[in-house]
Design an enzyme around this catalytic site. Structure first.
Site, short mmCIF file in Angstrom:
data_model
loop_
_atom_site.label_atom_id
_atom_site.label_comp_id
_atom_site.label_asym_id
_atom_site.label_seq_id
_atom_site.Cartn_x
_atom_site.Cartn_y
_atom_site.Cartn_z
N LYS A 107 0.86 -1.19 0.00
CA LYS A 107 0.00 0.00 0.00
C LYS A 107 0.89 1.23 0.00
O LYS A 107 2.04 1.19 0.45
CB LYS A 107 -0.90 0.03 1.25
CG LYS A 107 -2.24 0.72 1.02
CD LYS A 107 -3.17 -0.17 0.20
CE LYS A 107 -4.56 0.43 0.10
NZ LYS A 107 -5.47 -0.44 -0.65
N TYR A 220 -23.38 4.69 -1.58
CA TYR A 220 -23.72 4.74 -3.01
C TYR A 220 -22.59 5.39 -3.82
O TYR A 220 -22.81 6.22 -4.68
CB TYR A 220 -25.05 5.48 -3.22
CG TYR A 220 -25.87 4.90 -4.36
CD1 TYR A 220 -26.39 3.62 -4.28
CD2 TYR A 220 -26.12 5.65 -5.50
CE1 TYR A 220 -27.15 3.10 -5.32
CE2 TYR A 220 -26.88 5.13 -6.55
CZ TYR A 220 -27.39 3.85 -6.44
OH TYR A 220 -28.13 3.33 -7.49
N GLY A 221 -21.37 4.97 -3.47
CA GLY A 221 -20.22 5.33 -4.28
C GLY A 221 -20.07 4.31 -5.40
O GLY A 221 -21.03 3.65 -5.80
N ASN A 222 -18.84 4.15 -5.87
CA ASN A 222 -18.59 3.24 -6.99
C ASN A 222 -19.10 1.83 -6.71
O ASN A 222 -19.86 1.26 -7.50
CB ASN A 222 -17.09 3.22 -7.29
CG ASN A 222 -16.73 2.31 -8.46
OD1 ASN A 222 -16.64 1.09 -8.30
ND2 ASN A 222 -16.52 2.89 -9.62
N ALA A 223 -18.69 1.25 -5.59
CA ALA A 223 -19.07 -0.13 -5.29
C ALA A 223 -20.57 -0.26 -5.06
O ALA A 223 -21.20 -1.20 -5.56
CB ALA A 223 -18.30 -0.62 -4.06
N GLY A 224 -21.17 0.67 -4.33
CA GLY A 224 -22.59 0.60 -4.05
C GLY A 224 -23.45 0.77 -5.29
O GLY A 224 -24.47 0.07 -5.46
#
Length: 420
Positions: A107, A220-224
């Site tokens: 990382k 409710y970003g990219n993954a959501g």
């Protein structure tokens, strides 16, 4: 222990230690797994648009490379710390191991506020970072990728700077690149799609008919967003609730993905969404406790704790977010028969397709999106069942099963190499 710097990382520390005890792991192996093999601290002077020079500080942690080159994202964040980077590098070690790809965990991060920087400043910062660590990364050593506030464009600048240092193109030194520069088809929805494959397998074990299942998604970003689209598209499940940082919306008749996305893009939030008479506002806290078959936490860490775990009625909790469940809550959910798909299994689709990108770069031949989906399905399905088999063998909860699989694979590689 390096994981102490990450919010919620006490679960990782406790579960890794418990897994070591269950497996009767060699104490030397356990001690070696507690610390990163190497880490880099860099100081980056960058010319700003106003002519001044600003000094930034960055990190790169290569946690464990027993199974292959380290792999993990690069974060641009004003509150970045070396402790967080170390913890996430450890998490990447377990994530690559659980899906059985030949990589370790790494990382990186830079302390900066990208929202206050111009594109030119971001480019100069990105190139400065690669100049500082370029001799210690690469397709055979350590492969970065996008993470918080980093983008395919930033990956492109970094790849170009690395090419300038080497004197030739090395597209496989970084992933998450734009498609014209060697990115992979299918990377955009890979995290959510991989999670869908694990949900499908869990539903088979539990006897849940996904075509008639109800779903709530926190975050409710990219993954959501992709989870909303894919759970309906792949299974015909009904998403009855979604939320973002400002709140959520519930409709027992189901929420149409295209309409919710259009509203989100226009209004900036799903919290104010209205489509029909049955639509109701719901808080993030209330969403978690809805009477649904599948709950998908895709937002922040520590959303499910001892204060609300007993109220979770979902049959499956699919953790697309990192660390959404506290250790105490994990125990409660297990006791109540809730099947938790742990984060570093559920959201491993992203790093898996990043690995596919490395493979395609290595032999300069690129797959159609259907092939990417097929290979991702096979990897995630095999990973899910390896974990489920460990659960049955050791009589443990799902998260512990995932740790047992991951730790065993990393420990085996270290032993075969003669490290311990």
């Amino acid at each position: 222990d390096v994981l102490g710097g990450l919010v919620g990382s006490e679960m990782c520390i406790r579960d890794r230690a418990e897994a070591a005890e269950i497996m009767d792991l060699d104490p030397a192996v356990h001690e070696l797994l507690r610390w990163p093999l190497r880490e880099f601290h860099v100081t980056l002077p960058v010319k700003m648009d106003d002519g001044t020079t600003q000094v930034f500080h960055g990190f790169r942690v290569q946690y464990n490379d027993a199974r292959g080159p380290t792999k993990g994202g690069l974060r641009f964040h004003p509150d970045e710390t070396i402790d967080t980077v170390r913890a996430l590098a450890a998490w990447m070690t377990w994530k690559t191991a659980v899906v059985d790809i030949p990589l370790g965990g790494g990382k990186g991060g830079i302390i900066c506020n990208p929202k206050e920087m111009s594109m030119g400043e971001l480019e100069r910062l990105s190139r400065a970072y690669i100049r500082a660590i370029g001799h210690y990364i690469g397709e055979e050593t350590d492969v970065p990728a996008p993470d918080v506030y980093t983008t395919p464009q930033i990956m492109a600048w970094m790849m170009d700077e690395y090419a300038a240092m080497r004197g030739y193109n090395v597209p496989g030194m970084i992933t998450g690149k734009p498609l014209p520069l060697g990115g992979s088809e299918g990377r955009g929805d890979a995290t959510a799609r991989g999670g869908m494959y694990t949900i499908r397998e869990a539903a088979k074990i539990l006897g849940i008919d996904l075509a008639n299942a109800t779903v709530a998604i926190q975050g409710y970003g990219n993954a959501g967003q992709f989870a909303h689209q894919l759970v309906a598209e792949l299974f015909g499940s009904k998403v009855v609730a979604v939320s973002d940082s400002k709140g959520g919306v519930y409709d027992e008749h189901g929420l149409d993905f295209d309409k919710v996305m259009e509203w989100k893009q226009q209004e900036g939030t799903v919290a104010t969404y209205e489509c029909c008479e049955g639509t109701k506002k719901v808080s993030n806290e209330e969403l978690l406790e809805l009477d649904v078959d599948i709950l998908i936490p895709a937002a922040l860490e520590n959303q499910i704790g001892p204060w609300n775990a007993a109220k979770i009625t979902a049959k499956i909790v699919a953790e697309l977010a990192n660390g959404p469940t506290t250790p105490e809550a994990d125990d409660i959910l297990h006791e109540n028969g809730v099947y938790v798909i742990p984060d570093f299994l559920c959201n491993a689709g992203g790093v898996t397709v990043s690995y596919f990108e490395q493979v395609q770069n290595a032999y300069d031949f690129y797959w159609e999106i259907e092939e990417v989906h097929e290979k991702l399905d096979r990897k995630m399905t095999a990973a899910f069942h390896a974990v489920h088999d460990a659960i049955q063998q050791y009589k443990v909860n799902t998260r512990m099963g995932a740790y047992i699989v991951s730790v065993a694979r990393v420990a085996e590689a270290m032993s075969l190499r003669g490290w311990v």
